[in-house]
Design a protein around this motif. Structure first.
Motif, PDB file in Angstrom:
ATOM      1  N   MET A  64      -6.412  22.872  14.193  1.00 48.29           N
ATOM      2  CA  MET A  64      -5.643  21.730  14.651  1.00 48.29           C
ATOM      3  C   MET A  64      -6.603  20.570  14.887  1.00 48.29           C
ATOM      4  O   MET A  64      -7.641  20.717  15.499  1.00 48.29           O
ATOM      5  CB  MET A  64      -4.906  22.096  15.947  1.00 48.29           C
ATOM      6  N   ALA A  65      -6.249  19.397  14.396  1.00 52.56           N
ATOM      7  CA  ALA A  65      -7.086  18.214  14.571  1.00 52.56           C
ATOM      8  C   ALA A  65      -6.635  17.466  15.817  1.00 52.56           C
ATOM      9  O   ALA A  65      -5.613  16.800  15.816  1.00 52.56           O
ATOM     10  CB  ALA A  65      -6.992  17.315  13.345  1.00 52.56           C
ATOM     11  N   THR A  66      -7.407  17.627  16.872  1.00 56.08           N
ATOM     12  CA  THR A  66      -7.099  16.907  18.112  1.00 56.08           C
ATOM     13  C   THR A  66      -8.319  16.099  18.503  1.00 56.08           C
ATOM     14  O   THR A  66      -9.448  16.438  18.147  1.00 56.08           O
ATOM     15  CB  THR A  66      -6.744  17.871  19.274  1.00 56.08           C
ATOM     16  N   ILE A  67      -8.066  15.050  19.239  1.00 49.85           N
ATOM     17  CA  ILE A  67      -9.159  14.258  19.780  1.00 49.85           C
ATOM     18  C   ILE A  67      -8.982  14.158  21.280  1.00 49.85           C
ATOM     19  O   ILE A  67      -7.866  14.175  21.795  1.00 49.85           O
ATOM     20  CB  ILE A  67      -9.238  12.839  19.154  1.00 49.85           C
ATOM     21  N   SER A  68     -10.098  14.100  21.950  1.00 53.13           N
ATOM     22  CA  SER A  68     -10.095  13.852  23.384  1.00 53.13           C
ATOM     23  C   SER A  68     -11.415  13.179  23.708  1.00 53.13           C
ATOM     24  O   SER A  68     -12.380  13.290  22.971  1.00 53.13           O
ATOM     25  CB  SER A  68      -9.936  15.149  24.178  1.00 53.13           C
TER      26      SER A  68
ATOM     27  N   LEU B  83      -3.630  14.839  16.170  1.00 55.09           N
ATOM     28  CA  LEU B  83      -3.577  13.819  15.125  1.00 55.09           C
ATOM     29  C   LEU B  83      -2.639  14.197  13.985  1.00 55.09           C
ATOM     30  O   LEU B  83      -2.094  13.319  13.320  1.00 55.09           O
ATOM     31  CB  LEU B  83      -4.985  13.568  14.567  1.00 55.09           C
ATOM     32  N   THR B  84      -2.445  15.471  13.771  1.00 52.18           N
ATOM     33  CA  THR B  84      -1.583  15.895  12.653  1.00 52.18           C
ATOM     34  C   THR B  84      -0.117  15.550  12.913  1.00 52.18           C
ATOM     35  O   THR B  84       0.679  15.514  11.984  1.00 52.18           O
ATOM     36  CB  THR B  84      -1.717  17.408  12.395  1.00 52.18           C
TER      37      THR B  84
ATOM     38  N   GLN C 223       1.007   5.368   9.650  1.00 58.14           N
ATOM     39  CA  GLN C 223       0.958   4.055  10.303  1.00 58.14           C
ATOM     40  C   GLN C 223       0.291   4.164  11.678  1.00 58.14           C
ATOM     41  O   GLN C 223      -0.537   3.333  12.043  1.00 58.14           O
ATOM     42  CB  GLN C 223       2.366   3.472  10.430  1.00 58.14           C
ATOM     43  N   GLN C 224       0.649   5.198  12.433  1.00 56.35           N
ATOM     44  CA  GLN C 224       0.056   5.389  13.754  1.00 56.35           C
ATOM     45  C   GLN C 224      -1.443   5.682  13.640  1.00 56.35           C
ATOM     46  O   GLN C 224      -2.247   5.169  14.421  1.00 56.35           O
ATOM     47  CB  GLN C 224       0.762   6.527  14.489  1.00 56.35           C
ATOM     48  N   LEU C 225      -1.807   6.494  12.647  1.00 56.73           N
ATOM     49  CA  LEU C 225      -3.220   6.797  12.434  1.00 56.73           C
ATOM     50  C   LEU C 225      -3.995   5.538  12.052  1.00 56.73           C
ATOM     51  O   LEU C 225      -5.120   5.317  12.511  1.00 56.73           O
ATOM     52  CB  LEU C 225      -3.378   7.868  11.348  1.00 56.73           C
ATOM     53  N   THR C 226      -3.380   4.699  11.217  1.00 57.84           N
ATOM     54  CA  THR C 226      -4.025   3.454  10.802  1.00 57.84           C
ATOM     55  C   THR C 226      -4.229   2.536  12.001  1.00 57.84           C
ATOM     56  O   THR C 226      -5.293   1.932  12.160  1.00 57.84           O
ATOM     57  CB  THR C 226      -3.192   2.750   9.716  1.00 57.84           C
ATOM     58  N   GLN C 227      -3.226   2.436  12.850  1.00 58.89           N
ATOM     59  CA  GLN C 227      -3.348   1.598  14.046  1.00 58.89           C
ATOM     60  C   GLN C 227      -4.446   2.129  14.972  1.00 58.89           C
ATOM     61  O   GLN C 227      -5.236   1.352  15.523  1.00 58.89           O
ATOM     62  CB  GLN C 227      -2.018   1.532  14.793  1.00 58.89           C
ATOM     63  N   LEU C 228      -4.499   3.430  15.119  1.00 60.94           N
ATOM     64  CA  LEU C 228      -5.519   4.039  15.966  1.00 60.94           C
ATOM     65  C   LEU C 228      -6.915   3.795  15.387  1.00 60.94           C
ATOM     66  O   LEU C 228      -7.854   3.450  16.108  1.00 60.94           O
ATOM     67  CB  LEU C 228      -5.248   5.544  16.099  1.00 60.94           C
ATOM     68  N   LYS C 229      -7.037   3.913  14.073  1.00 59.29           N
ATOM     69  CA  LYS C 229      -8.316   3.650  13.403  1.00 59.29           C
ATOM     70  C   LYS C 229      -8.722   2.190  13.580  1.00 59.29           C
ATOM     71  O   LYS C 229      -9.881   1.888  13.866  1.00 59.29           O
ATOM     72  CB  LYS C 229      -8.227   3.999  11.923  1.00 59.29           C
ATOM     73  N   GLN C 230      -7.779   1.263  13.431  1.00 59.72           N
ATOM     74  CA  GLN C 230      -8.083  -0.160  13.600  1.00 59.72           C
ATOM     75  C   GLN C 230      -8.538  -0.454  15.030  1.00 59.72           C
ATOM     76  O   GLN C 230      -9.473  -1.235  15.240  1.00 59.72           O
ATOM     77  CB  GLN C 230      -6.874  -1.019  13.244  1.00 59.72           C
ATOM     78  N   GLN C 231      -7.895   0.170  15.990  1.00 59.75           N
ATOM     79  CA  GLN C 231      -8.288  -0.016  17.389  1.00 59.75           C
ATOM     80  C   GLN C 231      -9.721   0.486  17.604  1.00 59.75           C
ATOM     81  O   GLN C 231     -10.532  -0.184  18.253  1.00 59.75           O
ATOM     82  CB  GLN C 231      -7.323   0.734  18.308  1.00 59.75           C
TER      83      GLN C 231
ATOM     84  N   THR D 286     -12.772  11.697  12.485  1.00 67.14           N
ATOM     85  CA  THR D 286     -11.723  12.711  12.520  1.00 67.14           C
ATOM     86  C   THR D 286     -10.395  12.107  12.066  1.00 67.14           C
ATOM     87  O   THR D 286      -9.647  12.729  11.297  1.00 67.14           O
ATOM     88  CB  THR D 286     -11.579  13.304  13.941  1.00 67.14           C
ATOM     89  N   ILE D 287     -10.111  10.902  12.519  1.00 67.31           N
ATOM     90  CA  ILE D 287      -8.877  10.225  12.119  1.00 67.31           C
ATOM     91  C   ILE D 287      -8.869   9.998  10.602  1.00 67.31           C
ATOM     92  O   ILE D 287      -7.847  10.226   9.941  1.00 67.31           O
ATOM     93  CB  ILE D 287      -8.703   8.897  12.882  1.00 67.31           C
ATOM     94  N   LEU D 288      -9.994   9.576  10.057  1.00 67.27           N
ATOM     95  CA  LEU D 288     -10.077   9.370   8.606  1.00 67.27           C
ATOM     96  C   LEU D 288      -9.833  10.664   7.836  1.00 67.27           C
ATOM     97  O   LEU D 288      -9.157  10.659   6.797  1.00 67.27           O
ATOM     98  CB  LEU D 288     -11.437   8.776   8.233  1.00 67.27           C
ATOM     99  N   GLU D 289     -10.351  11.780   8.343  1.00 69.69           N
ATOM    100  CA  GLU D 289     -10.122  13.070   7.690  1.00 69.69           C
ATOM    101  C   GLU D 289      -8.638  13.428   7.692  1.00 69.69           C
ATOM    102  O   GLU D 289      -8.097  13.874   6.674  1.00 69.69           O
ATOM    103  CB  GLU D 289     -10.920  14.170   8.395  1.00 69.69           C
ATOM    104  N   VAL D 290      -7.981  13.228   8.821  1.00 69.98           N
ATOM    105  CA  VAL D 290      -6.551  13.543   8.913  1.00 69.98           C
ATOM    106  C   VAL D 290      -5.751  12.608   8.011  1.00 69.98           C
ATOM    107  O   VAL D 290      -4.800  13.046   7.337  1.00 69.98           O
ATOM    108  CB  VAL D 290      -6.068  13.468  10.383  1.00 69.98           C
ATOM    109  N   MET D 291      -6.121  11.337   7.960  1.00 65.65           N
ATOM    110  CA  MET D 291      -5.427  10.395   7.078  1.00 65.65           C
ATOM    111  C   MET D 291      -5.559  10.827   5.617  1.00 65.65           C
ATOM    112  O   MET D 291      -4.578  10.783   4.855  1.00 65.65           O
ATOM    113  CB  MET D 291      -5.989   8.978   7.262  1.00 65.65           C
ATOM    114  N   GLU D 292      -6.731  11.268   5.242  1.00 70.55           N
ATOM    115  CA  GLU D 292      -6.958  11.717   3.872  1.00 70.55           C
ATOM    116  C   GLU D 292      -6.100  12.937   3.554  1.00 70.55           C
ATOM    117  O   GLU D 292      -5.488  13.017   2.484  1.00 70.55           O
ATOM    118  CB  GLU D 292      -8.438  12.046   3.683  1.00 70.55           C
TER     119      GLU D 292
END
Length: 161
Positions: free
Chosen positions: A1-5, A17-18, A23-31, A140-146
């Motif tokens: 499971m891909a989680t972040i903390s 993250l899964t 869109q939410q992942l992109t916003q999180l990455k931009q932030q 990690t976010i980039l990996e999940v987006m991919e």
């Protein structure tokens, strides 16, 4: 499971993250990109301050009692100097911030600059640690987006040759 903390704030809730959409992942990455940029700018500013404090401390090393009464160039800005005379080689006027100055003996002034360098260095280390953590989360976010993008692409039917 891909989680972040967050390591620096373990009381914060973990995010799976899964379960987020692209869109939410992109916003999180931009932030995170914005935060990383801010950290880089802060590090640059602190590095400049650290360098100025070190230079000031090194300049005080050159003040010896034999220089009393000798001419000197006094910096008004980074590029403007005025002629002056060393009135007392045992004392220095130190800019302590926001337009305030303090007269200190040379050893006290050296100690002041050493403490400032140490403080700024500690702040830089904290920011670097946060930046490393944010970069890890971003990766990690980039990996999940991919993975999500790969899942969205239709499976190509094998072609017969």
């Amino acid at each position: 499971m891909a989680t972040i903390s967050s390591k620096e704030n373990p009381q914060l809730q973990q995010i799976d993250l899964t379960k987020l959409n692209l869109q939410q992942l992109t916003q999180l990455k931009q932030q995170l990109d914005q935060e990383l940029t801010m950290f880089q700018e802060s590090l640059q500013t602190l590095k400049m301050a650290q360098s100025k404090f070190q230079d000031s401390g090194e300049s005080l090393e050159k003040i010896v009692p034999e220089l009393e009464g000798k001419p000197i160039l006094v910096p008004l800005t980074g590029s403007m100097y005025v002629p002056g005379v060393i009135a007392d080689a045992n004392k220095a006027i130190v800019d302590i911030g926001t337009g305030y100055y303090a007269q200190k003996d040379i050893e006290g002034a050296k100690d002041y600059f050493k403490r400032k360098v140490k403080f700024v260095t500690e702040q830089m280390e904290k920011i670097q640690a946060m930046g490393i953590e944010k970069s890890r989360i971003r990766d990690t976010i980039l990996e999940v987006m991919e993975l999500k993008l790969q899942q969205q692409q239709p499976k190509a039917a094998p072609t017969k040759a």
